[in-house]
Scaffold this active site. Structure first.
Site, mmCIF file in Angstrom:
data_model
loop_
_atom_site.group_PDB
_atom_site.id
_atom_site.type_symbol
_atom_site.label_atom_id
_atom_site.label_comp_id
_atom_site.label_asym_id
_atom_site.label_seq_id
_atom_site.Cartn_x
_atom_site.Cartn_y
_atom_site.Cartn_z
ATOM 1 N N HIS C 86 0.957 -1.093 -0.200
ATOM 2 C CA HIS C 86 0.053 -0.015 -0.042
ATOM 3 C C HIS C 86 0.813 1.357 -0.011
ATOM 4 N N ASP C 115 6.596 20.926 -27.027
ATOM 5 C CA ASP C 115 6.464 19.774 -26.682
ATOM 6 C C ASP C 115 7.487 19.649 -25.327
ATOM 7 N N TRP C 151 7.225 -0.006 3.801
ATOM 8 C CA TRP C 151 7.757 0.908 2.657
ATOM 9 C C TRP C 151 9.249 1.396 2.767
ATOM 10 N N SER C 179 13.247 5.539 -14.318
ATOM 11 C CA SER C 179 11.846 6.378 -14.750
ATOM 12 C C SER C 179 11.987 7.789 -14.224
ATOM 13 N N SER C 180 12.011 7.973 -12.915
ATOM 14 C CA SER C 180 12.077 9.043 -12.304
ATOM 15 C C SER C 180 13.227 10.060 -12.752
ATOM 16 N N HIS C 263 13.578 11.714 2.937
ATOM 17 C CA HIS C 263 12.634 12.992 3.113
ATOM 18 C C HIS C 263 12.439 13.965 2.022
ATOM 19 N N GLU C 265 12.178 12.826 -0.473
ATOM 20 C CA GLU C 265 10.972 12.327 -1.391
ATOM 21 C C GLU C 265 9.482 12.808 -0.851
ATOM 22 N N TYR C 267 8.752 15.598 0.305
ATOM 23 C CA TYR C 267 8.677 16.983 -0.509
ATOM 24 C C TYR C 267 8.130 16.975 -1.969
ATOM 25 N N SER C 278 -1.399 26.827 -5.699
ATOM 26 C CA SER C 278 -1.103 28.295 -6.190
ATOM 27 C C SER C 278 -1.662 28.824 -7.837
ATOM 28 N N HIS C 312 15.068 13.140 11.122
ATOM 29 C CA HIS C 312 14.091 13.226 12.372
ATOM 30 C C HIS C 312 12.889 11.920 12.212
ATOM 31 N N HIS C 313 13.246 11.056 11.090
ATOM 32 C CA HIS C 313 12.752 10.039 11.040
ATOM 33 C C HIS C 313 13.231 8.915 11.772
ATOM 34 N N THR C 338 7.162 27.129 4.946
ATOM 35 C CA THR C 338 5.973 26.377 4.475
ATOM 36 C C THR C 338 4.768 27.341 5.113
ATOM 37 N N LYS C 341 4.223 30.085 2.567
ATOM 38 C CA LYS C 341 3.114 29.816 1.498
ATOM 39 C C LYS C 341 1.688 29.712 1.988
ATOM 40 N N ARG C 460 2.051 1.472 14.899
ATOM 41 C CA ARG C 460 1.524 1.380 13.517
ATOM 42 C C ARG C 460 2.287 -0.124 13.026
HETATM 43 C C1 HEA Z 1 0.168 9.104 -1.035
HETATM 44 C C2 HEA Z 1 0.098 7.995 -0.414
HETATM 45 C C3 HEA Z 1 -1.160 7.493 0.280
HETATM 46 C C4 HEA Z 1 -2.308 7.658 0.245
HETATM 47 C C5 HEA Z 1 -3.114 8.315 -0.797
HETATM 48 C C6 HEA Z 1 -3.159 6.491 1.250
HETATM 49 C C7 HEA Z 1 -4.337 6.395 1.386
HETATM 50 C C8 HEA Z 1 -4.858 5.747 2.459
HETATM 51 N N1 HEA Z 1 -4.156 5.095 3.443
HETATM 52 FE FE1 HEA Z 1 -1.995 4.804 3.556
HETATM 53 N N2 HEA Z 1 -0.143 4.820 3.862
HETATM 54 C C9 HEA Z 1 0.706 5.202 3.183
HETATM 55 C C10 HEA Z 1 0.571 6.361 2.074
HETATM 56 C C11 HEA Z 1 -0.805 6.549 1.513
HETATM 57 N N3 HEA Z 1 -1.955 6.033 2.022
HETATM 58 C C12 HEA Z 1 2.053 5.050 3.531
HETATM 59 C C13 HEA Z 1 3.367 5.754 2.935
HETATM 60 C C14 HEA Z 1 1.964 4.070 4.383
HETATM 61 C C15 HEA Z 1 2.950 3.455 5.428
HETATM 62 C C16 HEA Z 1 3.477 2.121 5.001
HETATM 63 C C17 HEA Z 1 4.215 1.540 5.812
HETATM 64 O O1 HEA Z 1 4.041 1.565 7.225
HETATM 65 O O2 HEA Z 1 5.045 0.879 5.525
HETATM 66 C C18 HEA Z 1 0.510 4.101 4.912
HETATM 67 C C19 HEA Z 1 0.014 3.178 5.649
HETATM 68 C C20 HEA Z 1 -1.548 3.188 5.925
HETATM 69 C C21 HEA Z 1 -2.099 2.777 7.253
HETATM 70 C C22 HEA Z 1 -1.252 1.958 8.228
HETATM 71 C C23 HEA Z 1 -1.028 0.524 8.026
HETATM 72 C C24 HEA Z 1 -0.127 -0.077 9.247
HETATM 73 O O3 HEA Z 1 0.489 0.788 9.760
HETATM 74 O O4 HEA Z 1 -0.235 -1.248 9.324
HETATM 75 C C25 HEA Z 1 -3.299 2.877 7.092
HETATM 76 C C26 HEA Z 1 -4.404 2.316 8.002
HETATM 77 O O5 HEA Z 1 -5.234 2.527 8.099
HETATM 78 C C27 HEA Z 1 -3.765 3.211 5.806
HETATM 79 C C28 HEA Z 1 -4.998 3.655 5.287
HETATM 80 C C29 HEA Z 1 -5.212 4.453 4.129
HETATM 81 C C30 HEA Z 1 -6.450 4.572 3.611
HETATM 82 C C31 HEA Z 1 -7.746 4.338 4.090
HETATM 83 C C32 HEA Z 1 -6.298 5.417 2.342
HETATM 84 C C33 HEA Z 1 -7.391 5.990 1.661
HETATM 85 O O6 HEA Z 1 -7.099 7.164 1.321
HETATM 86 C C34 HEA Z 1 -7.364 5.302 0.209
HETATM 87 C C35 HEA Z 1 -8.637 5.411 -0.370
HETATM 88 C C36 HEA Z 1 -8.635 4.916 -1.881
HETATM 89 C C37 HEA Z 1 -9.311 3.833 -2.334
HETATM 90 C C38 HEA Z 1 -10.207 2.806 -1.471
HETATM 91 C C39 HEA Z 1 -9.070 3.602 -3.956
HETATM 92 C C40 HEA Z 1 -10.097 4.531 -4.894
HETATM 93 C C41 HEA Z 1 -11.228 3.874 -4.634
HETATM 94 C C42 HEA Z 1 -11.876 3.530 -5.755
HETATM 95 C C43 HEA Z 1 -11.168 3.497 -7.044
HETATM 96 C C44 HEA Z 1 -13.377 2.987 -5.779
HETATM 97 C C45 HEA Z 1 -13.220 1.564 -5.934
HETATM 98 C C46 HEA Z 1 -12.996 0.521 -4.897
HETATM 99 C C47 HEA Z 1 -13.646 -0.212 -3.988
HETATM 100 C C48 HEA Z 1 -14.541 -0.563 -4.573
HETATM 101 C C49 HEA Z 1 -12.959 -0.942 -3.002
HETATM 102 N N4 HEA Z 1 -2.290 3.686 5.149
HETATM 103 C C1 HEA Z 2 3.747 15.105 1.647
HETATM 104 C C2 HEA Z 2 4.340 14.527 2.627
HETATM 105 C C3 HEA Z 2 4.784 15.178 3.663
HETATM 106 C C4 HEA Z 2 5.025 16.547 4.148
HETATM 107 C C5 HEA Z 2 4.751 17.517 3.159
HETATM 108 C C6 HEA Z 2 5.430 16.442 5.408
HETATM 109 C C7 HEA Z 2 5.794 17.501 6.434
HETATM 110 C C8 HEA Z 2 6.473 17.451 7.431
HETATM 111 N N1 HEA Z 2 6.721 16.608 8.373
HETATM 112 FE FE1 HEA Z 2 6.178 14.519 7.850
HETATM 113 N N2 HEA Z 2 6.116 12.548 7.133
HETATM 114 C C9 HEA Z 2 5.714 12.144 5.826
HETATM 115 C C10 HEA Z 2 5.199 13.077 5.017
HETATM 116 C C11 HEA Z 2 5.295 14.379 5.010
HETATM 117 N N3 HEA Z 2 5.556 15.205 5.859
HETATM 118 C C12 HEA Z 2 5.742 10.598 5.783
HETATM 119 C C13 HEA Z 2 5.105 9.728 4.567
HETATM 120 C C14 HEA Z 2 6.048 10.247 7.171
HETATM 121 C C15 HEA Z 2 6.204 8.793 7.603
HETATM 122 C C16 HEA Z 2 7.373 8.034 7.007
HETATM 123 C C17 HEA Z 2 7.161 6.701 7.513
HETATM 124 O O1 HEA Z 2 7.758 6.653 8.605
HETATM 125 O O2 HEA Z 2 6.882 5.802 6.908
HETATM 126 C C18 HEA Z 2 6.556 11.568 7.780
HETATM 127 C C19 HEA Z 2 6.935 11.371 9.116
HETATM 128 C C20 HEA Z 2 7.502 12.675 9.688
HETATM 129 C C21 HEA Z 2 8.367 12.625 10.836
HETATM 130 C C22 HEA Z 2 8.724 11.358 11.577
HETATM 131 C C23 HEA Z 2 7.781 10.792 12.686
HETATM 132 C C24 HEA Z 2 8.325 9.488 13.246
HETATM 133 O O3 HEA Z 2 8.338 8.463 12.501
HETATM 134 O O4 HEA Z 2 8.512 9.412 14.550
HETATM 135 C C25 HEA Z 2 8.413 13.995 11.337
HETATM 136 C C26 HEA Z 2 9.190 14.209 12.578
HETATM 137 O O5 HEA Z 2 9.735 15.569 12.487
HETATM 138 C C27 HEA Z 2 7.875 14.824 10.241
HETATM 139 C C28 HEA Z 2 7.814 16.136 10.450
HETATM 140 C C29 HEA Z 2 7.259 16.939 9.333
HETATM 141 C C30 HEA Z 2 7.566 18.203 9.284
HETATM 142 C C31 HEA Z 2 8.063 19.029 10.342
HETATM 143 C C32 HEA Z 2 6.874 18.697 8.192
HETATM 144 C C33 HEA Z 2 6.631 20.266 7.709
HETATM 145 O O6 HEA Z 2 7.149 20.323 6.452
HETATM 146 C C34 HEA Z 2 5.277 20.723 7.874
HETATM 147 C C35 HEA Z 2 5.327 22.282 7.661
HETATM 148 C C36 HEA Z 2 3.915 22.933 7.723
HETATM 149 C C37 HEA Z 2 3.286 23.300 8.733
HETATM 150 C C38 HEA Z 2 4.030 23.592 10.064
HETATM 151 C C39 HEA Z 2 2.091 23.867 8.582
HETATM 152 C C40 HEA Z 2 1.681 25.228 7.895
HETATM 153 C C41 HEA Z 2 2.422 26.315 8.734
HETATM 154 C C42 HEA Z 2 1.879 27.439 9.108
HETATM 155 C C43 HEA Z 2 0.398 27.772 9.140
HETATM 156 C C44 HEA Z 2 3.011 28.494 9.541
HETATM 157 C C45 HEA Z 2 2.747 28.593 11.128
HETATM 158 C C46 HEA Z 2 3.391 27.426 12.071
HETATM 159 C C47 HEA Z 2 4.267 27.208 13.098
HETATM 160 C C48 HEA Z 2 5.178 28.466 13.312
HETATM 161 C C49 HEA Z 2 4.196 26.045 13.888
HETATM 162 N N4 HEA Z 2 7.213 13.768 9.383
HETATM 163 CU CU LIG Z 3 10.719 13.650 6.748
#
Ligand code: HEA
Ligand code: HEA
Ligand SMILES: [Cu+2]
Ligand code: CUA
Lengths: 380, 294, 535
Positions: C86, C115, C151, C179-180, C263, C265, C267, C278, C312-313, C338, C341, C460
């Site tokens: 997933h 293009d 993942w 590809s990327s 990380h 990634e 962003y 925007s 931070h992860h 951020t 923005k 989790r």
């Molecule tokens: C962009 C990234 C993305 C997106 C979009 C989602 C979407 C969703 N995620 Fe995802 N999720 C991750 C990225 C994402 N996740 C990642 C990185 C992890 C960590 C993995 C790891 O631990 O290694 C995670 C882990 C994660 C967990 C934790 C699993 C665990 O720790 O064991 C859960 C649990 O609820 C969850 C739930 C969901 C749900 C309910 C949605 C929903 O928003 C999804 C809804 C979408 C659909 C259902 C498909 C579209 C539907 C149709 C086309 C209709 C037809 C479908 C049917 C008839 C069934 N996700």
């Molecule tokens: C699109 C993807 C995305 C984005 C944009 C971010 C944005 C941020 N993430 Fe997140 N992060 C993930 C995707 C993302 N993250 C994923 C997938 C994981 C889990 C991976 C895994 O373990 O599977 C993760 C996990 C993760 C962790 C690790 C947690 C853990 O495993 O223990 C941390 C810790 O620092 C973190 C921090 C942040 C911070 C500080 C930002 C900042 O960029 C956020 C900045 C934004 C704001 C703060 C809000 C707007 C700001 C204001 C309104 C201004 C004023 C605010 C203040 C002064 C407070 N993220």
């Molecule tokens: Cu990070």
């Protein structure tokens, strides 16, 4: 692929549908809607809780301001209300302000966070050292001063997990041998792992440290109230990651000392049981027990293993072959695979029993007995 | 704009990309089945791998020939030329990051991991698990010699590696001379210097093979001799692979020069290969310093 | 070269000549052999939709299992494969290709280029993906099952202790990397080299700017991912010990390299989203974007900072104190750009003249819900507190808030926004709004309760949990199914929009500005073969 667990699923799905409809009207049996982090029972855990709340409220405040302004524009500056677009799109002063102010807020958060972190890292001058080792899927606790040494694994019965029995209160959070520590003393944990990465976490102590194979991480706690505290492994460590809980019993110093001497006594007893003569039936009974507890997670109760990951013992050449090789494998494991060494985990009697069991269960009985005394000798 | 705009050439259709993707699939799946093969997957994997290589080879040749032909037909505007330059430049940047990952691993292991395991630094308690293990680099004795037997000896930087450094640096020079000559439309000099570059590259590879052979047979330095062997071979190995590719590319360029292609002011294919070669050279200097000497 | 090749080259050139500058080719070859940025963009988008459905169905399986305590549907071993797949599929198969698809469609039209700069390479970038993902999905049917190590595939669970299929997984990752990287090179070259005279950098639409910076991130970090999986491969098959202390390596080294990629990634998955939002907000606020240049600088700062926050992860893996502090401070800093923005978007809406068509609804929801995800991110960044949050559902809540109502909502907003330009028809606005509201409600029911169970202590990646987490998990599951099924409306709407005639104007939206709106709807197969005049 063994995707589906039982045939009851279809009816379950139906009942789910009903449950989910009823959900918002009928309170369920497990009514426990805990919303927030636990404050815990140590100085550190409370400091963290406070930090958590402070940041939380700061974020809420910022959110109210930002979303408030947005909501205001969404309501008042809509075209349907006749709003005309103004023509501003830059303002240096505003932009500087909303860069600097968040910066100041962040510094305000960073200061107490730094203080707490420095305290958490100070593992010096402990009163008691415990080496904590993560195994797939159990914990080993070695008390470095007294030599107490045991394994701790889940006791929730399989029937409860698959839904054939009512789930009890501490479902998934109960173990056979809890860690025991004294109240009010500084306990240092030396955390490591035997196979993959695990993470030792007790929320009430705010101790969470990854257990890295081959390395040791330090952590510590001073618990202020006696009691039983529960936690779980927090790093994905394979199939049964969800099934390796942690239970810590915190006792008064006096009770703790009694517990230590009891443990040492019991360890000596256990070693002695190998001297007794065991017959095949006795060994098979004990062996099955040990097998279910220590081996079945991987090799499965049927002895058939999981193809591609855990080999079958039923029909295995090692199990049916030379006893010496078989014993050696179980005692010392196979380094670099999930097959761990059991020499320290099980007593000589248990080892003899489980090996005997393997050699005689599942229809391929060889009829041979591995005697506990034989193993006891090898253990030395 | 001063000059008149020349239309940007967009080919209409091409089967190269899809076939190249199929080739990659065959390579990946073939290599996968060879590596995981229990008993029977091997043959199938071999066939796939072979097909993949064949397809890729075929595609690379025809793709580049097409590009060259299009260029000859004058389809490419100066803007297109620039696109190729930017493209090659960023491709090389990505290669730099690929090596950066391995260099990063090397530094982390030397500066942090090995000292920690040996009881030094903030995570020195780890030493409890590895009694008797001492911090040294090159790592001649691993923490657990029963699993990973350390090397008996390491490669002496002042023999083959030094020679190879000289070879590669001079090859960069000869390539530059060749380029200069091409710019002056001196084709004989161009091909001579280029041929010399190819020879230098090939000699480098020859010596690397000898070095590896010695490492395995005489020094006990292998992939499996602990983390020293691991970092040594992954860095020098991937570099060697790049030298191989570079040499082949040089050879292709040489053939094209001999066939009379490239002119003094239009020869991007030549330059791209030259950039690549210099990049490979620079990586080697890093290797020589951090893998062999220090 | 051999004569055979020469003939081939000639035949290739002949087809080129014959077809140059007509419409698309007939039949299936249009898609397999195309070099047209619009075709390739469409293929990317369809591919992404299929992957979103696949990954989404896996998410629904996860949610079904977690509806109640106890094991109901999935074996723990298979549950882990679902979690892993997933995450991988959503990240690499759904979000990234969708953004590349949008880039392909829009960047040339937005900057006035004929293009993408390297059209054949472009098609290659796309076609690698279906092959890579079929390998990835095939692993599920191999002996021992597919990847089951999350993942993030931490060693040694993903090396020594992995199922045999991990080898295929590694090669699939290599292919996705190629590809990327090719895709990113194409984007950069297009933006830097294909602008017509007058289109200076500081006039580029923000979507183009954010993609440019994203492409740099891709080029710098995808090779690092390739490097780390290569080391895994060596550890598994060739006896090396990078991630094994017994040979002098360190499992934590894996995590450092992985997160150096990982990380940035995340962003990569949000910067293009910023760009889309925007574009949309000014259109529907009928007001120029507030703080254009500060947007550009903020994006660049975020990209820069993303390289120095990776650990931070890993706050709980036992990093020395100084490292811990450094990474905490650097991470917190990201809130500043951020925030800039977010404030700019709000200021753009302020005193505008707003209407709320579907793209705008998604964009506004993006701003609010992404910020909530950002706030929880900031909480995670506080290292001492992260000792309690780490590896709980609080983290899951955080990243779904930034990814689902973040990246996914922005993609949907973008699709609704540009769909009339692509197809020449308006989509069904009522259905669009219904889709929005169902998604909005569904998403919050799904992911908001995860904050609570996370704080209460639910780890989790577990197929089963203690009783006190039961209630909120049930709520989450209900929300997930609501959100999941609502997406059927989206698919239906898009398909109808392609087929039904409901002729859109060239400008499409009253407040729209930019080159892409100056060409007819639907956009002709070739646009801007002559550079447009930009003033
Ligand atoms: C962009 C990234 C993305 C997106 C979009 C989602 C979407 C969703 N995620 Fe995802 N999720 C991750 C990225 C994402 N996740 C990642 C990185 C992890 C960590 C993995 C790891 O631990 O290694 C995670 C882990 C994660 C967990 C934790 C699993 C665990 O720790 O064991 C859960 C649990 O609820 C969850 C739930 C969901 C749900 C309910 C949605 C929903 O928003 C999804 C809804 C979408 C659909 C259902 C498909 C579209 C539907 C149709 C086309 C209709 C037809 C479908 C049917 C008839 C069934 N996700
Ligand atoms: C699109 C993807 C995305 C984005 C944009 C971010 C944005 C941020 N993430 Fe997140 N992060 C993930 C995707 C993302 N993250 C994923 C997938 C994981 C889990 C991976 C895994 O373990 O599977 C993760 C996990 C993760 C962790 C690790 C947690 C853990 O495993 O223990 C941390 C810790 O620092 C973190 C921090 C942040 C911070 C500080 C930002 C900042 O960029 C956020 C900045 C934004 C704001 C703060 C809000 C707007 C700001 C204001 C309104 C201004 C004023 C605010 C203040 C002064 C407070 N993220
Ligand atoms: Cu990070
Ligand atoms: Cu042990 Cu998770």
């Amino acid at each position: 692929m063994n995707l589906i667990l039982s045939a009851k699923n279809l009816s379950r799905i139906c009942s789910y549908a009903t449950v989910s409809v009823l959900f918002f009207t009928v309170p369920t049996v497990y009514a426990d809607w805990q919303l927030n982090m636990r404050e815990g029972v140590t100085e550190i855990s409370r400091a963290i809780y406070d930090l958590h709340m402070v940041i939380f409220w700061i974020c809420v405040a910022i959110a109210i301001i930002v979303f408030g302004v947005m909501l205001y524009s969404v309501i008042y500056h809509r075209k349907s209300r006749g709003a005309k677009a103004h023509n501003f799109h830059e303002n240096l002063y505003v932009e500087i302000a909303w860069t600097v102010i968040p910066m100041v807020i962040l510094i305000g958060m960073a200061v107490p966070a730094t203080g707490t972190l420095i305290k958490m890292y100070d593992a010096r001058e402990s009163d008691l050292d415990i080496q904590v080792t993560g195994y797939q899927w159990k914990w080993r606790y070695q008390y470095l001063e007294s030599g107490v040494d045991f394994f701790s694994s889940l006791t929730t019965p399989q029937e409860q997990i698959v839904g054939d029995a009512e789930k009890t209160e501490n479902y998934l959070l109960e173990v056979d041998n809890p860690m025991v520590i004294p109240v009010g003393l500084k306990v240092r944990f030396l955390i490591t792992a035997n196979d993959v990465i695990h993470s030792w976490w007790v929320p009430d102590f705010a101790v969470k440290k990854d257990a890295i194979p081959g390395f040791i991480n330090e952590s510590w706690t001073i618990v202020e109230e006696p009691g039983i505290y529960r936690g779980q492994c927090a790093e994905l460590c394979g199939k049964d990651h969800g099934f390796m809980p942690i239970v810590v019993e915190v006792k008064s110093k006096a009770d703790f000392d009694i517990w230590v001497s009891e443990q040492l006594l019991a360890q000596a007893e256990k070693a002695k049981s190998a001297e007794k003569r065991w017959n095949l039936d006795e060994l098979m009974v004990l062996g099955e027990e040990v097998y279910t507890k220590s081996c079945a997670a991987c090799h499965q109760a049927s002895g058939e293993g999981i193809p591609g990951v855990f080999p079958a013992l039923k029909g295995s050449l090692i199990v049916q072959g030379d006893p010496a090789a078989h014993i050696n494998l179980v005692l010392n494991g196979k380094p670099g695979t999930a097959m761990q060494a059991f020499i320290d985990q099980l007593s000589a009697t248990e080892l003899a029993a489980v090996i005997t069991y393997e050699r005689n269960a599942w229809g391929d009985s060889l009829g041979d007995i591995i005697s506990p005394s034989q193993i006891a000798k090898m253990k030395q | 704009m001063q000059t008149e705009y020349q239309e940007y050439y967009v080919p209409h259709q091409s089967y190269y990309p899809i076939v190249a993707s199929v080739a990659l699939f065959c390579l990946a799946f073939g290599a996968g089945s060879i590596m995981t093969a229990a008993e029977n997957g091997g043959d199938f994997g071999m066939i796939l791998l072979f097909v993949g290589f064949l397809l890729l080879f075929f595609i690379i040749i025809s793709w580049f020939s097409t590009v060259a032909a299009e260029s000859r037909l004058g389809l490419y505007s100066p803007q297109m030329d620039k696109s190729f330059r930017w493209g090659m430049g960023w491709f090389i940047s990505s290669e730099v990051m690929f090596f950066a990952a391995f260099f990063g691993a090397l530094f982390y292991i030397r500066v942090l991991a090995v000292p920690w395991l040996a009881g030094e630094g903030e995570k020195g308690v780890s030493h409890l698990l590895w009694e008797g293990f001492v911090n040294q680099w090159p790592l001649m004795t691993t923490p657990d010699p029963s699993l990973f037997k350390g090397p008996e000896q390491i490669v002496d930087p002042w023999h083959i590696p030094l020679l190879n450094t000289i070879l590669l640096i001079s090859s960069s020079l000869t390539l530059t001379f060749s380029h200069k000559a091409l710019k002056l439309n001196n084709r004989t000099a161009t091909s001579l210097w280029l041929a010399l570059t190819v020879v230098l590259g090939a000699t480098f590879l020859y010596y690397q093979v000898i070095e590896y052979h010695e490492a395995y047979t005489e020094l006990g330095l292998t992939l499996a001799s602990g983390v020293y062997g691991s970092t040594f071979f992954i860095l020098t190995g991937f570099h060697g692979l790049h030298v191989t590719i570079g040499t082949i590319m040089l050879l292709c360029i040489l053939v094209r020069v001999l066939e009379g292609e490239f002119s003094g002011d239009k020869h991007f294919g030549f330059e791209a290969v030259a950039w690549y070669w210099h990049f490979v050279d620079v990586v080697w200097v890093g290797l020589f310093i951090f893998v062999y000497i220090l | 070269m051999s004569t055979g090749t020469e003939q081939l080259v000639e035949s290739e050139l002949d087809t080129q000549e014959a077809h140059a500058h007509h419409g698309p080719a007939k039949g299936i070859s249009r898609w397999f052999l195309t070099t047209n940025h619009k075709d390739i963009g469409s293929m990317y988008l369809w591919f992404s939709l299929v992957m979103f459905m696949t990954g989404g169905c896996m998410a629904l399986l996860i949610r079904a299992e977690l509806f109640q305590p106890g094991l109901q549907f999935l074996e723990p071993a298979f549950f882990n494969q679902m979690t892993t797949m997933h995450g991988l599929i959503m990240v690499f198969g759904a979000v990234m290709p969708a953004f590349v698809g949008l880039a392909n469609w829009m960047i040339p039209m937005m900057i006035g280029a004929p293009d993408m700069a390297l059209p054949r390479l472009n098609n290659w970038s796309f076609w690698i993906l279906p092959f890579a993902f079929s390998i990835m999905l095939m692993t599920l049917f191999m002996e021992g099952g597919g990847p089951n190590f999350g993942w993030t595939f931490y060693a040694p669970l993903s090396t020594t202790f992995a199922p045999p299929s991990v080898t295929y997984f590694i090669f699939a990752v290599h292919m996705m990397g190629i590809s990327s990287i090719m895709g990113a090179i194409n984007v950069i070259v297009t933006i830097l080299n294909m602008r017509p005279p007058g289109m200076i950098m500081m006039k580029l639409p923000l979507f183009v700017w954010t993609w440019l910076i994203t492409a740099f991130l891709l080029i710098l970090v995808m090779p690092v991912l390739a490097g780390v999986v290569t080391m895994m491969l060596m550890d598994i098959h060739f006896g090396t010990s990078f991630f094994n202390a017994a040979g002098g390596g360190d499992p934590v080294l894996f995590q450092h390299i992985f997160w150096f990629f990982g990380h940035p990634e995340v962003y990569i998955m949000i910067l293009p989203a910023f760009g889309i939002v925007s574009e949309i907000i000014p259109t529907f606020a009928r007001k120029k974007l507030f703080g254009y240049s500060s947007m550009v600088y903020a994006t660049s700062s975020i990209a820069f900072l993303s390289f120095i926050v990776w650990a931070h992860h890993m706050f709980t893996v036992g990093i020395p104190l100084m490292g811990e502090l450094f990474f905490m401070f650097a991470t917190m800093l990201i809130a500043v750009p951020t925030g800039v923005k977010v404030f700019n978007w709000v200021a753009t809406m302020f005193r505008g003249s707003m209407t709320f068509e579907t793209p705008m609804l998604f964009a506004i929801a993006f701003v609010v819900l992404f910020s909530i995800g950002g706030f929880s991110g900031l909480m995670l960044a506080i290292a001492p507190a992260d000792f309690q949050y780490h590896d709980t559902y609080f983290v899951v809540a955080h990243f779904h808030y930034v990814l689902v109502p973040g990246s996914i909502f922005s993609i949907m907003a973008g699709v609704y926004y540009w769909l009339p330009k692509w197809t020449g028809n308006y989509y069904d606005e009522k259905m669009g709004r219904l889709h929005f509201w169902l998604s909005f409600v569904g998403i919050n029911i799904t992911f908001f309760p995860m904050h609570f169970v996370g704080l209460a202590g639910m780890p989790r990646r577990v197929p089963d949990y203690a009783l006190q987490f039961a209630d909120f998990n049930a709520v989450s599951s209900v929300g997930a199914f609501l959100f999941g099924f609502s997406q059927l409306l989206f698919i239906y709407n898009v398909v109808c929009c392609i087929r039904k005639r409901n002729q859109a104007t060239d400008r499409v939206w009253e407040g729209a500005h930019g080159l892409e709106w100056s060409v007819p709807s639907p956009a002709p197969y070739h646009t801007f073969t002559k550079p447009p005049k930009v003033d």
